[in-house]
Scaffold this active site. Structure first.
Site, PDB file in Angstrom:
ATOM      1  N   HIS A  82      -2.798   6.763  -2.368  1.00 36.23           N
ATOM      2  CA  HIS A  82      -3.078   6.932  -1.954  1.00 36.23           C
ATOM      3  C   HIS A  82      -3.923   7.449  -1.798  1.00 36.23           C
ATOM      4  CE1 HIS A  82      -1.318   3.605  -4.895  1.00 36.23           C
ATOM      5  NE2 HIS A  82      -2.660   3.752  -5.429  1.00 36.23           N
TER       6      HIS A  82
ATOM      7  N   HIS B 250       4.236   3.679  -9.104  1.00 31.58           N
ATOM      8  CA  HIS B 250       4.621   1.459  -9.564  1.00 31.58           C
ATOM      9  C   HIS B 250       6.346   1.235  -9.774  1.00 31.58           C
ATOM     10  CE1 HIS B 250       0.933   1.023  -7.086  1.00 31.58           C
ATOM     11  NE2 HIS B 250      -0.028   1.663  -7.882  1.00 31.58           N
TER      12      HIS B 250
ATOM     13  N   HIS C 239       1.613   8.341 -10.637  1.00 30.30           N
ATOM     14  CA  HIS C 239       1.041   7.142 -10.816  1.00 30.30           C
ATOM     15  C   HIS C 239       1.851   5.624 -10.746  1.00 30.30           C
ATOM     16  CE1 HIS C 239      -2.424   3.437  -9.931  1.00 30.30           C
ATOM     17  NE2 HIS C 239      -2.006   4.504  -8.766  1.00 30.30           N
TER      18      HIS C 239
ATOM     19  N   HIS D 169     -10.284   2.956  -4.244  1.00 26.71           N
ATOM     20  CA  HIS D 169      -9.319   2.819  -3.153  1.00 26.71           C
ATOM     21  C   HIS D 169      -9.942   3.589  -2.383  1.00 26.71           C
ATOM     22  CE1 HIS D 169      -6.087   1.982  -4.854  1.00 26.71           C
ATOM     23  NE2 HIS D 169      -5.812   2.374  -5.794  1.00 26.71           N
TER      24      HIS D 169
ATOM     25  N   HIS E 146      -8.881  -4.265  -9.493  1.00 24.29           N
ATOM     26  CA  HIS E 146      -8.575  -3.686 -10.395  1.00 24.29           C
ATOM     27  C   HIS E 146      -8.643  -4.335 -11.569  1.00 24.29           C
ATOM     28  CE1 HIS E 146      -6.591   0.455  -9.875  1.00 24.29           C
ATOM     29  NE2 HIS E 146      -6.345  -0.046  -8.264  1.00 24.29           N
TER      30      HIS E 146
ATOM     31  N   HIS F 202      -6.397  -5.847  -3.157  1.00 23.39           N
ATOM     32  CA  HIS F 202      -6.109  -4.395  -4.292  1.00 23.39           C
ATOM     33  C   HIS F 202      -6.354  -4.766  -6.000  1.00 23.39           C
ATOM     34  CE1 HIS F 202      -2.904  -1.712  -6.941  1.00 23.39           C
ATOM     35  NE2 HIS F 202      -3.910  -0.863  -6.018  1.00 23.39           N
TER      36      HIS F 202
ATOM     37  N   GLU G 166      -2.119  -4.459  -0.567  1.00 19.33           N
ATOM     38  CA  GLU G 166      -1.391  -4.842  -2.102  1.00 19.33           C
ATOM     39  C   GLU G 166      -1.369  -5.491  -2.497  1.00 19.33           C
ATOM     40  OE1 GLU G 166       1.067  -1.985  -4.902  1.00 19.33           O
ATOM     41  OE2 GLU G 166       2.056  -1.942  -2.674  1.00 19.33           O
TER      42      GLU G 166
END
Length: 686
Positions: A238, A212, A208, A405, A369, A365, A350
């Site tokens: 995802h 990114h 992960h 998610h 978080h 997104h 995103e």
């Protein structure tokens, strides 16, 4: 000109001064006195002479006119760094640009050496990694594993005292691995803890983080962001994580993950990470049971966001899906069609730099978080750092990651169900039929029965252990493993000519959490991609064989954790080019779910599609294409023209309510059982 591989030594021992020895070859950076920090500048000659005498190799660092690093240095060195925080992304984007703008690798080395002891270590690692991956003169370098540089993000903090003791007392060669306890974050009283081996797996979290890293949110150079089908990859990678997670839940007698439906309601699950930062010396804060998202007023981060913003942004994205188009900054309509719609939506959700309208569609997104990661201290009155949901390297540890998610995945599914359904003509491959499939375990195993067990593996953590004696020091952690297996696929080519096809392999559970047969519309959303590869089909019968280790989804253990200096080929040789490959990919040891002691009942699906409809005309070079399904291919287009997840990414045609009815002649299925042996633990042989 110095060897550009010296740049990789700047990742070693991230909080030690740059002039201390680096690497296994005991390398010393001879730094201009003006580049030393205030603490060491007055001692420049003495301190550099002392450490230089202890090393085998000296790397001179040229003094150059330095760019403005004030923004990069505005993040304190002892803070946590998060790609989800808007201020941190702006800082990182500027530092990446500085590294990219350096005309030569010597200039890059100079500015990186200067920045290393002044910039936040996490920020420095991220920005330099992105720059090295995208500069034409350094993109062949192999970025060291993030887990080896910052082990504190991946394991129980209690082991570091033992590692320091072992390294300080026992000479290299006689040191033993320090065992990372399993089940250390909770007891069996917490049902969610049954999935510790998935959520806290080092390879899963590295995947992960690395994804990114390959696909950053922000940079001045738009080419770094606007990679081919970047938004669609965000959706699909995802989505696949969720499908895998749900299969693991079934493997532990748990129900499917429940998406967050109301951001105002408390989150039932808690999470206590049991980790400390080696950079800040602060513990990662827990998230208590029934915590609520609260409006955030964080002066340091200059963040003033409300929980209601999440609903507002989500509703605007859903409205765009229902209208069939998004609106850009100039008021132009961007169609959310079957060709580009999912890619546009991925960038909207995103909130990347290439979102069509960040001001209107917002930052759903990333702020989601952030708000979750600050439930314990939303106004920063207690000066607490964010929780694990605030970091791409740690977010997957928390059960709420999957609930959040699942909400995001529903947004994408809202778009997908509005696309035209695949017709039989789009699914079939005229003249090609699949007559049989078998899954064969390695050794003398029973066909179509797969086995999993526990394995213990050693990883050298010396690169991240600052201020301890040199030499390897290993952590031994426990992870899931499976017996290797292979596929045997019988394909008939009745066309009378050589044809090419793309073999697509998926795995899904047969029954739901109640033991009832899954409805096909639920089952298709839980199809886990296992492999995808191109084959040449001669007229008549073709018997295809493929190893599980060749999967287009995974990378081997050695890729994720290997020692970059052990058995390294000669510089500039063909072998070295093959040695240098990227680290994005799902860990091979997690290819299949754990299963159950008495067997998890699954179905394996195989399809051979027409390669002429799949092909992307490009040359695939290097070794970075073997995990292309989730990561794409570096500097190339995504190597499959079809929608990601094809043929299960849309509603089935009318009248199809089971996998059996979905099949066309170029498809086949076989029932597979996955059995787990909880009493079996083996030590990985190196």
């Amino acid at each position: 000109m110095t060897d550009k591989k010296n740049l990789l030594l700047l990742f070693d021992r991230p909080t030690e001064p740059v002039f201390m020895e680096k690497g296994r070859s005991s390398t010393f950076f001879h730094v201009p006195d003006e580049f030393l920090t205030d603490r060491y500048r007055t001692l420049g000659g003495d301190v550099q002479s002392r450490f230089g005498e202890m090393t085998d190799k000296r790397v001179p660092v040229r003094e150059i006119k330095l760019p403005d690093l004030s923004l990069a240095m505005s993040l304190d060195r002892d803070e946590q760094f998060s790609l989800f925080m808007p201020r941190h992304r702006r800082i990182a984007a500027r530092l990446i640009d500085i590294f990219l703008e350096m005309p030569t690798t010597d200039d890059l080395l100079s500015v990186a050496v200067y920045a290393r002891d002044r910039v936040n270590p996490y920020l420095f690692n991220y920005a330099l990694s992105v720059a090295l991956m995208h500069r034409p003169d350094t993109k062949g370098l192999d970025i060291p594993s993030f887990a080896q540089n910052f082990p504190d993000k991946f394991m129980d903090s209690q082991i570091f005292r033992l590692m320091r003791e072992e390294a300080s007392v026992v000479p290299e060669g006689s040191r033993i691995p320090i065992i990372v306890p399993r089940n250390y974050t909770a007891s069996d009283s917490e049902p969610e803890h049954r999935l510790w081996y998935f959520r806290e797996d080092m390879g899963v979290n590295l995947h992960h983080w690395h994804w990114h890293l390959v696909y950053p949110y922000d940079a001045t150079d738009i080419r770094i962001i606007a990679k081919d089908r970047r938004g669609e990859l965000f959706y699909y990678m995802h989505h696949q994580i969720l499908a895998r997670y749900n299969m693991e839940r079934f493997s532990n007698n748990l129900a499917r993950v429940k998406r967050i439906t109301n951001f105002q309601e408390p989150i039932p699950e808690g999470y206590f990470p049991k980790m400390d930062s080696l950079v800040s010396s602060r513990a990662w804060p827990p998230r208590f049971e029934n915590s609520r998202l609260r409006d955030m007023r964080h002066e340091t981060e200059r963040m003033n966001v409300d929980v209601a913003d999440l609903d507002r942004w989500r509703n605007r994205i859903i409205d765009a899906i229902h209208l069939g188009f998004a609106v850009d900054y100039d008021g132009n309509a961007i169609p959310l069609d079957e060709r580009q719609g999912i890619d546009v939506l991925g960038n909207m959700v995103e909130a990347t730099l290439i979102s069509p309208n960040l001001g209107f569609y917002g930052n759903f997104h990333n702020i989601g978080h952030v708000l979750i990661s600050f439930t314990h201290d939303p106004d920063h009155r207690h000066l607490e750092p964010f929780g694990v949901m605030g970091d791409t390297a740690t977010a997957m540890r928390d059960p709420v990651f999957y609930r959040f998610h699942a909400n995001i995945d529903e947004i994408f599914e809202e778009h997908k169900i509005r696309l035209p359904r695949y017709t039989p003509a789009q699914l079939q491959y005229e003249g090609i039929s699949v007559s049989g499939v078998q899954v064969i375990p390695e050794g003398d195993g029973t066909p179509n029965i797969l086995s999993t067990f526990w394995q213990q593996s050693d990883v050298d953590m010396s690169r991240g252990m600052d201020f301890v004696p040199a030499g390897s020091i290993y952590a031994r952690f426990t992870h899931l493993q499976h017996t290797p297996f292979g596929y045997t696929i019988n394909v008939e080519n009745a066309s009378g000519a050589t044809r090419y096809g793309t073999v697509r392999i998926f795995l899904a559970p047969k029954t739901d959490e109640h033991g009832q047969e899954l409805l096909f519309n639920d089952q298709r959303l839980m199809m886990v991609e296992m492999d995808k590869f191109v084959v040449q089909l001669e007229p008549g019968q073709n018997r295809l064989k493929r190893k599980s280790s060749d999967s287009s989804v995974t990378i081997p253990f050695e890729r994720t954790f290997r020692d970059l200096e052990k058995d390294r080929p000669a510089d500039f040789s063909e072998e070295e080019l093959e040695f240098n490959f990227c680290g994005c990919g799902w860990p091979e040891h997690m290819l299949i779910p754990k299963g159950l002691e008495d067997g998890l009942q699954c179905v394996l699906f195989v399809m051979v599609s027409n390669y002429e409809d799949d092909r992307v005309d490009q040359e695939l070079v290097g070794s970075c294409s073997d995990a292309a399904s989730y990561c794409g291919v570096r500097d190339r287009k995504y190597p499959d023209l079809r929608s990601m997840g094809f043929p299960f990414d849309r509603l089935p045609r009318e009248g199809v309510d089971s996998l059996e009815k979905f099949l066309t002649s170029n498809m086949a299925t076989v029932d597979v059982t996955i059995r787990h042996d909880p009493s079996k633990t083996v030590i990985r042989q190196t």
